[in-house]
Design a protein around this motif. Structure first.
Motif, PDB file in Angstrom:
ATOM      1  N   GLY A 181      -2.319   4.013  -6.451  1.00  0.00           N
ATOM      2  CA  GLY A 181      -3.321   3.966  -5.299  1.00  0.00           C
ATOM      3  C   GLY A 181      -2.625   3.114  -4.180  1.00  0.00           C
ATOM      4  O   GLY A 181      -2.113   2.179  -4.394  1.00  0.00           O
ATOM      5  N   GLY A 182      -3.009   3.707  -2.960  1.00  0.00           N
ATOM      6  CA  GLY A 182      -2.376   2.776  -1.807  1.00  0.00           C
ATOM      7  C   GLY A 182      -3.498   1.648  -1.210  1.00  0.00           C
ATOM      8  O   GLY A 182      -3.398   1.463  -0.008  1.00  0.00           O
ATOM      9  N   SER A 183      -4.356   1.177  -1.944  1.00  0.00           N
ATOM     10  CA  SER A 183      -5.391   0.284  -1.482  1.00  0.00           C
ATOM     11  C   SER A 183      -4.839  -1.045  -1.312  1.00  0.00           C
ATOM     12  O   SER A 183      -4.361  -1.741  -2.321  1.00  0.00           O
ATOM     13  N   ASP A 184      -4.906  -1.631   0.074  1.00  0.00           N
ATOM     14  CA  ASP A 184      -4.483  -2.962   0.240  1.00  0.00           C
ATOM     15  C   ASP A 184      -5.434  -3.504   1.366  1.00  0.00           C
ATOM     16  O   ASP A 184      -6.438  -2.745   1.307  1.00  0.00           O
ATOM     17  N   GLY A 244       0.769  -1.209  -0.065  1.00  0.00           N
ATOM     18  CA  GLY A 244      -0.078   0.065  -0.008  1.00  0.00           C
ATOM     19  C   GLY A 244       0.926   1.415  -0.022  1.00  0.00           C
ATOM     20  O   GLY A 244       0.493   2.232  -0.710  1.00  0.00           O
ATOM     21  N   TRP A 245       1.991   1.103   0.748  1.00  0.00           N
ATOM     22  CA  TRP A 245       2.779   2.293   0.843  1.00  0.00           C
ATOM     23  C   TRP A 245       3.685   2.584  -0.506  1.00  0.00           C
ATOM     24  O   TRP A 245       3.542   3.647  -1.148  1.00  0.00           O
ATOM     25  N   SER A 296       1.055   3.928  -3.029  1.00  0.00           N
ATOM     26  CA  SER A 296       0.515   5.261  -3.098  1.00  0.00           C
ATOM     27  C   SER A 296       1.777   6.228  -3.391  1.00  0.00           C
ATOM     28  O   SER A 296       1.518   7.242  -4.239  1.00  0.00           O
ATOM     29  N   GLY A 337       1.878   6.018  -7.243  1.00  0.00           N
ATOM     30  CA  GLY A 337       0.531   6.746  -7.688  1.00  0.00           C
ATOM     31  C   GLY A 337      -0.330   5.731  -8.434  1.00  0.00           C
ATOM     32  O   GLY A 337      -1.221   6.177  -9.028  1.00  0.00           O
ATOM     33  N   ASP A 361      -6.634  -1.651   4.512  1.00  0.00           N
ATOM     34  CA  ASP A 361      -7.688  -0.781   4.276  1.00  0.00           C
ATOM     35  C   ASP A 361      -8.842  -1.160   4.090  1.00  0.00           C
ATOM     36  O   ASP A 361      -9.997  -0.681   3.983  1.00  0.00           O
TER      37      ASP A 361
END
Length: 90
Positions: free
Chosen positions: A53-56, A44-45, A48, A51, A59
């Motif tokens: 998206g940090g969706s894991d 996720g890091w 993000s 670019g 979340d």
């Protein structure tokens, strides 16, 4: 109930990553869970920062994209651990 699902999915992600990185024989279920959860944070890091998206899974995103980001983070984590442990990535 969310924590149980989080642990199960983290364990599965960690197990798949350990199979791909050939470290499955060295890890038990507890380390697979830890690798899956920490790998999800790393994925996720990195997502993000790049670019993407940090969706894991941490979340609460249990979509295919979130699972893939978490798996890639777990693979990166195991690669770094292997690099420090053995001096090379398997």
């Amino acid at each position: 109930m969310g924590i149980i699902i989080w642990l199960v999915v983290g364990g599965i992600i960690g197990w798949i990553a350990s199979l791909l990185m050939r470290t499955d024989g060295q890890q038990g279920i507890f380390l697979n869970i830890v690798v899956g959860i920490v790998g999800a944070f790393i994925g996720g890091w990195l997502g993000s920062i790049l670019g993407m998206g940090g969706s894991d899974i941490n979340d609460g995103n249990f979509s295919l994209g979130g699972l893939i980001v978490s798996l890639l983070g777990a693979i990166v984590l195991l690669g770094v651990v292997n690099l420090f442990r053995h001096g090379r990535v398997r």
